[in-house]
Structures are given as C-alpha cells and as structure tokens.
Design a protein around this motif. Structure first.
Motif, PDB file in Angstrom:
ATOM      1  N   THR A  61       0.842  -1.200   0.000  1.00 20.39           N
ATOM      2  CA  THR A  61       0.000   0.000   0.000  1.00 20.39           C
ATOM      3  C   THR A  61       0.874   1.246   0.000  1.00 20.39           C
ATOM      4  O   THR A  61       2.106   1.167   0.006  1.00 20.39           O
ATOM      5  CB  THR A  61      -0.921   0.037   1.237  1.00 20.39           C
ATOM      6  OG1 THR A  61      -0.149   0.348   2.411  1.00 20.39           O
ATOM      7  CG2 THR A  61      -1.623  -1.295   1.439  1.00 20.39           C
ATOM      8  N   VAL A  62       0.217   2.401   0.015  1.00 20.02           N
ATOM      9  CA  VAL A  62       0.945   3.673   0.020  1.00 20.02           C
ATOM     10  C   VAL A  62       1.345   4.098   1.427  1.00 20.02           C
ATOM     11  O   VAL A  62       1.931   5.168   1.606  1.00 20.02           O
ATOM     12  CB  VAL A  62       0.092   4.789  -0.625  1.00 20.02           C
ATOM     13  CG1 VAL A  62      -0.154   4.490  -2.089  1.00 20.02           C
ATOM     14  CG2 VAL A  62      -1.231   4.968   0.121  1.00 20.02           C
ATOM     15  N   ASP A 115      -3.239   9.399  12.030  1.00 18.40           N
ATOM     16  CA  ASP A 115      -4.119  10.254  11.225  1.00 18.40           C
ATOM     17  C   ASP A 115      -3.739  10.191   9.746  1.00 18.40           C
ATOM     18  O   ASP A 115      -4.605  10.162   8.864  1.00 18.40           O
ATOM     19  CB  ASP A 115      -4.048  11.700  11.717  1.00 18.40           C
ATOM     20  CG  ASP A 115      -4.742  11.895  13.058  1.00 18.40           C
ATOM     21  OD1 ASP A 115      -5.532  11.013  13.450  1.00 18.40           O
ATOM     22  OD2 ASP A 115      -4.483  12.919  13.721  1.00 18.40           O
ATOM     23  N   ARG A 116      -2.435  10.180   9.479  1.00 17.82           N
ATOM     24  CA  ARG A 116      -1.987  10.083   8.082  1.00 17.82           C
ATOM     25  C   ARG A 116      -2.422   8.751   7.468  1.00 17.82           C
ATOM     26  O   ARG A 116      -2.890   8.700   6.322  1.00 17.82           O
ATOM     27  CB  ARG A 116      -0.463  10.199   8.009  1.00 17.82           C
ATOM     28  CG  ARG A 116       0.095  11.575   8.336  1.00 17.82           C
ATOM     29  CD  ARG A 116       1.589  11.562   8.028  1.00 17.82           C
ATOM     30  NE  ARG A 116       2.324  12.493   8.860  1.00 17.82           N
ATOM     31  CZ  ARG A 116       3.651  12.545   8.906  1.00 17.82           C
ATOM     32  NH1 ARG A 116       4.369  11.700   8.177  1.00 17.82           N
ATOM     33  NH2 ARG A 116       4.266  13.418   9.670  1.00 17.82           N
ATOM     34  N   LEU A 121      -6.011   5.530   3.905  1.00 18.56           N
ATOM     35  CA  LEU A 121      -6.935   4.407   3.775  1.00 18.56           C
ATOM     36  C   LEU A 121      -8.336   4.884   3.398  1.00 18.56           C
ATOM     37  O   LEU A 121      -9.036   4.235   2.613  1.00 18.56           O
ATOM     38  CB  LEU A 121      -6.975   3.612   5.079  1.00 18.56           C
ATOM     39  CG  LEU A 121      -5.673   2.874   5.433  1.00 18.56           C
ATOM     40  CD1 LEU A 121      -5.766   2.263   6.813  1.00 18.56           C
ATOM     41  CD2 LEU A 121      -5.371   1.794   4.402  1.00 18.56           C
ATOM     42  N   ASP A 122      -8.749   6.017   3.961  1.00 12.96           N
ATOM     43  CA  ASP A 122     -10.054   6.581   3.584  1.00 12.96           C
ATOM     44  C   ASP A 122     -10.076   6.950   2.105  1.00 12.96           C
ATOM     45  O   ASP A 122     -11.080   6.740   1.407  1.00 12.96           O
ATOM     46  CB  ASP A 122     -10.361   7.815   4.436  1.00 12.96           C
ATOM     47  CG  ASP A 122     -10.742   7.461   5.867  1.00 12.96           C
ATOM     48  OD1 ASP A 122     -11.018   6.269   6.124  1.00 12.96           O
ATOM     49  OD2 ASP A 122     -10.757   8.370   6.719  1.00 12.96           O
ATOM     50  N   THR A 127     -11.854   5.666  -3.405  1.00  9.70           N
ATOM     51  CA  THR A 127     -11.550   5.331  -4.797  1.00  9.70           C
ATOM     52  C   THR A 127     -12.312   4.091  -5.236  1.00  9.70           C
ATOM     53  O   THR A 127     -12.920   4.053  -6.317  1.00  9.70           O
ATOM     54  CB  THR A 127     -10.037   5.102  -4.966  1.00  9.70           C
ATOM     55  OG1 THR A 127      -9.334   6.289  -4.587  1.00  9.70           O
ATOM     56  CG2 THR A 127      -9.704   4.751  -6.407  1.00  9.70           C
ATOM     57  N   VAL A 128     -12.300   3.053  -4.379  1.00  4.96           N
ATOM     58  CA  VAL A 128     -13.025   1.823  -4.700  1.00  4.96           C
ATOM     59  C   VAL A 128     -14.531   2.085  -4.751  1.00  4.96           C
ATOM     60  O   VAL A 128     -15.240   1.605  -5.640  1.00  4.96           O
ATOM     61  CB  VAL A 128     -12.707   0.730  -3.655  1.00  4.96           C
ATOM     62  CG1 VAL A 128     -13.581  -0.489  -3.874  1.00  4.96           C
ATOM     63  CG2 VAL A 128     -11.235   0.350  -3.723  1.00  4.96           C
ATOM     64  N   THR A 129     -15.021   2.879  -3.809  1.00  8.77           N
ATOM     65  CA  THR A 129     -16.459   3.139  -3.712  1.00  8.77           C
ATOM     66  C   THR A 129     -16.998   3.869  -4.930  1.00  8.77           C
ATOM     67  O   THR A 129     -18.025   3.485  -5.510  1.00  8.77           O
ATOM     68  CB  THR A 129     -16.757   3.964  -2.446  1.00  8.77           C
ATOM     69  OG1 THR A 129     -16.364   3.217  -1.293  1.00  8.77           O
ATOM     70  CG2 THR A 129     -18.240   4.296  -2.353  1.00  8.77           C
ATOM     71  N   TYR A 130     -16.306   4.926  -5.338  1.00  7.43           N
ATOM     72  CA  TYR A 130     -16.847   5.790  -6.386  1.00  7.43           C
ATOM     73  C   TYR A 130     -16.346   5.441  -7.782  1.00  7.43           C
ATOM     74  O   TYR A 130     -16.696   6.111  -8.748  1.00  7.43           O
ATOM     75  CB  TYR A 130     -16.552   7.250  -6.043  1.00  7.43           C
ATOM     76  CG  TYR A 130     -17.252   7.674  -4.782  1.00  7.43           C
ATOM     77  CD1 TYR A 130     -18.638   7.817  -4.757  1.00  7.43           C
ATOM     78  CD2 TYR A 130     -16.544   7.867  -3.601  1.00  7.43           C
ATOM     79  CE1 TYR A 130     -19.299   8.168  -3.590  1.00  7.43           C
ATOM     80  CE2 TYR A 130     -17.192   8.224  -2.429  1.00  7.43           C
ATOM     81  CZ  TYR A 130     -18.573   8.365  -2.434  1.00  7.43           C
ATOM     82  OH  TYR A 130     -19.225   8.703  -1.272  1.00  7.43           O
TER      83      TYR A 130
END
Length: 391
Positions: A61-62, A115-116, A121-122, A127-130
């Motif tokens: 992941t990033v 928080d980062r 992750l949000d 990205t996956v959702t929309y």
C-alpha cells in the motif's frame, strides 16, 4: 515514576503500563524500574505477532513503514493481547530498529502517523467506492461497510436476489432465515404467563449488555420448569440480539436492571420500548453527545481530567436527570472510550478545576464559551491525555 505490572502479564499489557508511566519532562522519560532492554524484549515479542502484517501493509500500500506500524498496532488485536495505546506504539516504534540514541516517540507524533494512515486508507476506500456506477453505498445504506467474498459466493448471492433487493438485503434475509428468533415482547409475555414471573429486567451494568442481553427473571421456583422458548436471539425494534436468561427468586432486588416487566407497574410493551431507547443511547460520537446535551437543556458538557476505572467521567452540567442514562461508549475518530460515570451537576455545583470543557450552550453562564470543533482530530485533542490513554 514506576510502572507496576506482574511478570505473567502479556507483553502488550506491560507495554501499555510502561507507556502510561512515561514522563517526557525528565532527561530519561522511562519509568525508573524499567530498562530499555526489557522494553526491547517486550517489543520483539510483539513483532512476532504483528511484524508480517506490518510488512505486507507497507509493501503493498501507500502507507509508510511507521504509518503501517501505527495502524496495525492500534487497530489489530491478536488473540490474548491488549490493544496498544499510542504511548505503547511510540515505545514499539522506538525499540524496533531504533538507533542507540533518542527517546520514545510521543503520543502526539504517533497520533499524527495514525491520522496520516487513516487519511490514506479513507482515500483508497473512496476510490473503490466511487469507481463503480451510482447509486453509491452512501446513498443506499446508513453504515456502508466493505465486504470481500469469493466470486462464486457473489454469484450465488446474485441468484438469490429478490425484486428491489440489494446484496445487503439478501444477506440479511438469509441470515434471519438460519436463526430461531422471537420478539422480545413475546418472550417477556411468555415468561410472565408460563413461568409466573413477577419481574423481568436487563442487567445493564454488565459489560457488553447491549450486545448479548442478560435477562434477569424473578419467578417462584427458579429452574423448576422447561424453557419457554428455543429461540437463539430476540428482536428489539430493528436489532437482533443473542440473550441469556437467569432465573432468580421472586424476592430478589431489582437494582441495576432496566425493567421490562414488573407486575402491576410496567407492562411488556412499555418495558421493551424503554429498552429500545436505552440501546439507542449506549454509544455516541462527540457531536451526538453534544446534540443529546443540548436536547436535555444542558449548559455544558465536560469530562474529568483523571480517568475513572478504565474509562471517563462525563459531566452534563444542568442536564435533565435522565440525560445519558445508558451511555457506555464514546466513539472518537481513532478509538472508543468507556464511559464509567455520568453526573449532572447544577451550574452552581459545577467545579471547573479538574475538568475540561468540551462544549457550552450559547447562553451558558460561564466565563468561557466553547463550540465543538468540526475536525475529528481537533475534537479528540480536546480530551485530557490521561483519559485518551484509556482508549
């Protein structure tokens, strides 16, 4: 300051205790009875549990290495271990691969890494959702949650879809078809009629009572007759909950229970409605808590600076007597705090010493006024550090 713990405790528990005893005002912030080698030993034990998760998250992941470590250690809890506090995570990051110099990372720095990670992750979830065509999950569900299933399972679910049903609807329907359920009101009426119960209540002081209802049933002959139902769960409004029944002598006291039925005083329909309202009030976010305080005509909402037991003491200043009667959990953006005590002092009786104001009503008679910040992280930082450490 010393860190008091027992040898047989899990390394995660020890690390949490040590983290709570850190004092960054000293040249050496570590507790006086704990060595750096001991901390490294506890941390390397935890690395055996979580290290592979961290590496996979950092590689695929990033998230950076520290963001991945913080996220895993705060949000994954291995069986038998305790969730690490931010202070404990700071000790872990410092001990695993640290240089010979320097101090453990402060909770502020660790919270920033968390928080980062949450932000990244949000963004990935959005990205996956929309990326799919509308209607979007937010438009369909109150609390949309991503769920991964095997492709063959998805195909089978699609074949079971009814008219106008979503995948969520069909899963919910199929689950309901596999469990024996009974309406709570029906169960209470059976206990009254078949077991001659004089009282039925819910033990709301038991941890997790809202997830597994502990029913206290007062009868003439405890354990003397067969069960009145073979149901595995009860339905309360839109909730389906497992339950347990403990029969007690008719003369048993009813303190610390929420009454569902009391002969001549509370009928089942009234009691079940009370329970539904209590379940709705068990947990709240800070904005929801402020809304409840305002609805209860409170002048202010505050929290004691020192924890009570393993949670917090909430003060609803000048609120109605039943305000926050069943609040057990306060939901923050990165943790959940247990509400151990709620008091409702009058404005005159409220002592600001030893407390932190979270919010004040517009017409509150205080020297300072406080609105709740819109930013979740800013709301969290308003809470005392000692209280945050309990989450």
């Amino acid at each position: 300051m010393r860190a008091e713990f027992e040898d047989g405790w899990h390394p995660s528990t020890k690390l949490n205790v040590i983290g709570a005893a850190l004092d960054f005002t000293r040249v050496d912030p570590l507790p006086e009875n704990v060595t750096r080698d001991e901390i490294e030993e506890y941390c390397y034990t935890l690395e055996q549990l979580y290290g592979s998760y961290v590496e996979r998250l950092a590689d695929e992941t990033v998230l950076s290495q520290r963001e991945a470590r913080t996220w895993v250690l705060r949000n994954l809890v291995h069986e038998g271990a305790d969730r690490l506090t931010f202070d404990a995570v700071g000790l872990y990051i410092w001990a695993i691969g640290r240089s010979a110099d320097g101090d453990p990372l402060s909770r502020t720095i660790v919270a920033d890494y968390h928080d980062r990670a949450r932000g990244k992750l949000d963004a990935a979830e959005a990205t996956v959702t929309y990326a799919q065509p509308p209607p979007y999950p937010d438009d369909l569900f109150d609390e949309p949650t991503m769920l991964w299933v095997d492709g063959g399972v998805a195909e089978r679910l699609a074949n079971r879809l009814g008219p106008e049903e979503s995948f969520s609807d069909v899963v919910d329907r199929l689950l309901d078809e596999t469990v024996v359920a009974v309406e709570l009101r029906t169960l209470v009426e059976r206990l009254r009629d078949e077991r001659e119960a004089s009282y039925v209540g819910v033990g709301t002081v038991r941890p997790g009572w809202d997830r597994d209802l502990p029913l206290s049933v007062h009868v003439p002959d405890p354990g003397g007759s067969p069960a009145v139902t073979d149901a595995e769960v009860v339905r309360v409004g839109g909730r389906t909950l497992p339950f347990g029944i403990e029969e007690r002598p008719a003369e048993t006291g009813t303190g610390s229970t929420l009454t569902l039925f009391a002969g001549g005083e509370v009928e089942p329909a009234t009691g079940v409605e009370r329970l539904r309202e209590a379940l709705d009030g068990v947990e709240a976010t800070l904005p929801e808590a402020v809304e409840r305080a305002a609805a209860a005509d409170a002048s202010a909402l505050a929290v004691a600076d020192r924890p009570v037991g393993t949670g917090l003491h909430l003060l609803a200043v000048a609120a109605d007597d039943d305000a926050f009667a069943h609040l057990d959990r306060l939901l923050l953006d990165d943790r959940t705090l247990t509400v151990e005590r709620v008091t409702r002092p009058s404005v005159a009786a409220y002592d600001p010493d030893g407390t932190t104001l979270l919010w004040t009503a517009p017409d509150a008679p205080f020297d300072e006024s406080r609105d709740l910040p819109a930013d979740p992280a800013a709301r969290r930082r308003r809470l005392p550090t000692a209280v945050l450490r309990t989450g």
